[in-house]
Design an enzyme around this catalytic site. Structure first.
Site, PDB file in Angstrom:
ATOM      1  N   GLU A 418       0.844  -1.194   0.000  1.00  0.00           N
ATOM      2  CA  GLU A 418       0.000   0.000   0.000  1.00  0.00           C
ATOM      3  C   GLU A 418       0.883   1.248   0.000  1.00  0.00           C
ATOM      4  OE1 GLU A 418      -2.269  -0.833   3.526  1.00  0.00           O
ATOM      5  OE2 GLU A 418      -3.040  -2.684   2.642  1.00  0.00           O
ATOM      6  N   LEU A 459      -5.885  -1.936  -1.254  1.00  0.00           N
ATOM      7  CA  LEU A 459      -5.791  -1.814   0.207  1.00  0.00           C
ATOM      8  C   LEU A 459      -6.360  -3.100   0.825  1.00  0.00           C
ATOM      9  CD1 LEU A 459      -6.925   1.377   2.174  1.00  0.00           C
ATOM     10  CD2 LEU A 459      -6.278  -0.805   3.164  1.00  0.00           C
ATOM     11  N   GLU A 461      -4.597  -6.563   2.839  1.00  0.00           N
ATOM     12  CA  GLU A 461      -3.349  -7.220   3.255  1.00  0.00           C
ATOM     13  C   GLU A 461      -3.281  -8.680   2.822  1.00  0.00           C
ATOM     14  OE1 GLU A 461      -5.057  -5.070   5.044  1.00  0.00           O
ATOM     15  OE2 GLU A 461      -3.584  -3.457   5.282  1.00  0.00           O
ATOM     16  N   PHE A 484       1.579  -1.196   8.225  1.00  0.00           N
ATOM     17  CA  PHE A 484       1.786  -1.149   9.677  1.00  0.00           C
ATOM     18  C   PHE A 484       1.587  -2.559  10.228  1.00  0.00           C
ATOM     19  CE2 PHE A 484       0.321   3.098   8.653  1.00  0.00           C
ATOM     20  CZ  PHE A 484       1.111   3.928   9.427  1.00  0.00           C
ATOM     21  N   PRO A 490      -5.294  -9.128   8.705  1.00  0.00           N
ATOM     22  CA  PRO A 490      -6.030  -9.734   7.580  1.00  0.00           C
ATOM     23  C   PRO A 490      -5.159 -10.700   6.764  1.00  0.00           C
ATOM     24  CG  PRO A 490      -6.439  -7.372   7.674  1.00  0.00           C
ATOM     25  CD  PRO A 490      -5.321  -7.657   8.651  1.00  0.00           C
ATOM     26  N   HIS A 531      -1.240   2.125  15.857  1.00  0.00           N
ATOM     27  CA  HIS A 531       0.010   2.428  15.144  1.00  0.00           C
ATOM     28  C   HIS A 531       1.211   2.180  16.048  1.00  0.00           C
ATOM     29  CE1 HIS A 531      -3.082   4.632  12.928  1.00  0.00           C
ATOM     30  NE2 HIS A 531      -2.322   4.429  11.875  1.00  0.00           N
TER      31      HIS A 531
END
Ligand SMILES: Cc1ncc(C[n+]2csc(CCOP(=O)(O)OP(=O)(O)O)c2C)c(N)n1
Ligand SMILES: [Mg+2]
Length: 731
Positions: A418, A459, A461, A484, A490, A531
């Site tokens: 991404e 987008l 994963e 991240f 996912p 994050h």
């Protein structure tokens, strides 16, 4: 009697009137009938407890034989699912091979006794090992198709090279190959199915999505999984697709559909979607009884659509075969199945000693000396120029430089994820600086190597990792980014059940040595819950996956190079806080600098206690150790593990034998963390050497909060480490 068409694959064509010739219909009948007899024989063996699981393809045979006849084994590529017996039989998997897997024989060529029956794998036929997970395979098919296209456009990339994974990743490609992937209608509910359609459509890939719609997912009827009850209607607006919806119990209609689909794909027009309405003649598997959830009327209606009975009636009706000929043929096939089963029952069982084989590459050991090009480098936080005049670089810069060097050296490397591209709209490239990742780690790579090698993913994963599996089994080297660590979940299914398992479950026939670069960790001041996450122990717990976690720029550069060159899948964890830290900066070490896995670094020698850590705790622990030395005269030996799987047990043991005291510190939450494993092993193997209990340091057992006051309290700080050092010294 002149009907001896073997189960081996041979091309099938329509005759002048557009229909199939008698010989072709007989061939199809043979394959369908043999498939059913193998299922029935397996069911018998299961009842006799000579096998341990059974799932049948009964009712799907016509659709599957047609698919296989429209394609070319060993030329095209195949990502089937567990119901695809007739497909694989037609492609060339032998009945004996099927029974060898059913009994779990050591000579089972698909998995060496590791996988359940009908979990297909054949290198000569290009059938890539499949798992039990519904829908993971469709993303592998997409990556495989991308790889085939890439090699066709860049044939030079297929060249073998010595000294890295390419020595062991053989590449074949055809230029007009098609990739077939199969899935049940219930499994089209999985996100991965939609993620695969997305990329296949967008990239116009030659993938045939074959949906085998038997109306049930175990006990769940189609309308529960598919709004409106028809998957063809839902997917109808995906661009670039060729669509077919057929009666999957009719081999002729199915064959026409697959031939049209294959033509569309081979011509480069895009993917195809072939939806066949089949029946499930038996329950879902031998562990299921459909009488408990299906009405008798419904089951009887399905029985009337049995593709084998229908084709048999046609052969008789059209005078293609007589009753006697059918009986003779069926008797012959029954014997073929029985003899194959007997051969498998006599086969040797797997050796217990074979268990660890192919967890990792047997060919290329990333801990080996060939990867040890590391020289003695200045350590610590100095900025400016080093002795030779090279400027000091951050971790972010040295990772970027490593990617550049390796991409220049190895044309099989592709980078996607991404936001990793500079700009997907290439026309903007001349005028803009480019994005190159949210942390800028891939900055300038698209500009340098082109949009075929560096590009943005959707987008999604699982899409990123699932495609990487497909790319890697073809011999490409995907070096992908998960934006991240907090959002790796996912993709977890793909990482654990596919990426890490491909080699072991196929007994070494296939492997997926991709690199996943993943920014991780906190200490960001405001990074908050989503994050700042750590969680490395969840991945070190996966056999088959290498896990790397550097703390300095130089280590990141050398370890990434080893990750890329090695032949195992690697999770490469990059601490976001260390990307641009002054700690651990180093000059560019050149294009061949590598560090072997499993070699810790003694960051600071000491005789009073050992402190084992990694990642962002390294500079924090170093600060604590320096304070302990200065203020209390305690000399801590600080060990940076650098790679977590494998890890350097010898370095830990050598140090603990010397100091007799040890702390294991990490940023991740304490309970069930990485330190627990190291502490347990120290207690087990070094008990006699210890003068004090093994201590652990980790984050509080919560997530990381947004407010900096809370973040500081949740994550271990230099003071936390200093306190533990002082207490352990006093013990
Ligand atoms: C990811 C995942 N979830 C659940 C299962 C358990 N499971 C195995 S088969 C199946 C039903 C699949 O139905 P469908 O896709 O229609 O294929 P069919 O078996 O009918 O051919 C389920 C729920 C699984 N194997 N994988
Ligand atoms: Mg189904």
């Amino acid at each position: 009697m002149g009907l001896a068409v073997t189960s081996a694959h041979a091309p099938t064509a329509a005759n002048a009137s557009g229909g199939l010739s008698s010989q072709e219909l007989i061939k199809i009948y043979r394959l369908m009938y043999l498939s059913r007899r193998i299922d029935d024989r397996e069911i018998l063996l299961k009842r006799q407890q000579k096998t341990f699981f059974q799932v049948s393809g009964a009712g799907h045979e016509a659709f599957q034989v047609a698919a296989a006849l429209a394609l070319r084994p060993g030329y095209d590529w195949f990502f089937p699912y567990y119901r695809d017996r007739a497909l694989c039989l037609t492609l060339g998997v032998t009945p004996t091979e099927m029974f060898l897997q059913a009994v779990g024989a050591g000579t089972d060529p698909a998995s060496g006794g590791r996988q359940m029956p009908t979990h297909w794998s054949s290198r000569p036929l290009n059938i890539v090992s499949t798992s039990s997970s519904t829908a993971t395979q469709v993303l592998h098919a997409v990556g495989c198709a991308e790889a085939g296209r890439y090699f066709a456009r860049h044939p030079g990339a297929a060249a073998r090279a010595e000294g890295d994974y390419r020595e062991f990743r053989e590449v074949t490609f055809q230029g007009d190959e098609v990739v077939l992937t199969c899935i049940g209608e219930g499994s089209t509910s999985q996100g991965e199915f939609w993620e695969a359609l997305n990329t296949a459509s967008n990239c116009k890939l030659p993938v045939i999505f074959m949906v085998e719609d038997n109306g049930y997912a175990i006990s769940v009827p189609v309308e529960v999984n598919t709004p409106g009850g028809n998957i063809s209607r839902l997917v109808a607006n995906f661009p670039n697709f060729h669509f077919e919806e057929v009666d999957g119990t009719d081999p002729e209609a199915s064959l026409r559909a697959f031939q049209a689909a294959a033509e569309h794909c081979r011509a480069g027009h895009g993917p195809a979607f072939v939806h066949g309405h089949t029946v499930r003649m038996y329950s879902h598997s031998q562990s299921d009884d459909d009488k408990v959830y299906r009405s008798a009327a419904e089951r009887e209606a399905d029985a009337l659509r049995d593709p084998i009975a229908k084709l048999q009636m046609r052969l008789l009706r059209e005078g293609i075969l007589t009753d006697e000929q059918i009986n003779a043929l069926e008797g012959e096939l029954e014997r073929e199945a029985a003899e194959a089963a007997d051969r498998a029952l006599a086969a040797p069982l797997p050796e217990i000693s074979s268990i660890p084989r192919h967890v990792y590459s047997e060919d290329l050991d990333p801990t080996r000396a060939a990867f040890a090009t590391e020289q003695v480098q200045p350590n610590g936080s100095s900025q400016g120029k080093n002795a030779k005049g090279g400027s000091m670089r951050t971790m972010a810069e040295l990772i970027n430089l490593c990617l550049r060097d390796e991409m220049r050296r190895d044309p099989r490397i592709i980078v996607y994820g991404e936001d990793v591209a500079d700009a997907s709209r290439e026309e903007a490239l001349g005028e803009v600086k480019g994005k190159g990742g949210v942390f800028k780690l891939t900055s300038g790579l698209q500009a340098a190597f082109g949009s075929e090698r560096v590009f943005n993913s959707p987008l999604a994963e699982a899409n990123i990792v699932g495609r990487a599996v497909g790319y890697a089994v073809r011999g490409m080297k995907p070096v992908v980014e998960i934006q991240f660590f907090d959002y790796i979940w996912p993709a977890f299914h793909q990482i654990r059940n596919e990426l890490a398992l491909m080699r072991w479950r196929s007994d070494g026939a296939w492997a997926a040595p991709a690199v996943l670069r993943v920014p991780i960790g906190g200490y960001l001041t405001g990074g908050a819950i989503y994050h700042s996450q750590s969680g490395e122990s969840i991945f070190t717990h996966i056999p088959g996956l290498r896990v790397v976690f550097p703390s300095s720029a130089l280590d990141a550069n050398g370890l990434l190079r080893t990750a890329i060159r090695c032949d195992d899948p690697v999770l490469f964890l990059e601490h976001k806080r260390l990307y641009r830290e002054s700690y651990g900066r180093a000059p560019y070490p050149g294009p061949d600098f590598a560090i072997p896995f499993g070699k810790a670094k003694v960051v600071r020698p000491g005789q009073h206690m050992t402190l084992v850590t990694y990642g962002a705790l390294v500079p924090r622990a170093l600060q604590a150790a320096q304070t302990a030395s200065r203020e209390k005269g305690i000399e801590v030996e600080l060990i940076d593990l650098r790679t977590l799987s494998p890890y350097d047990w010898d370095a830990i043991a050598t140090s603990v034998r010397k100091t007799s005291r040890v702390i294991i510190a990490h940023e991740d939450t304490l309970s069930w963390g990485y330190g627990g494993e190291i502490a347990a092993r120290i207690a087990d193997e070094l008990f006699e050497d210890l003068d004090a209990p093994v201590k652990r340091i980790g984050a509080m057992d919560t997530f990381v909060a947004y407010q900096p006051v809370l973040e500081d309290a949740i994550l271990p700080q230099p003071d936390t480490v200093l306190k533990a050092i002082t207490e352990l010294h006093a013990y």
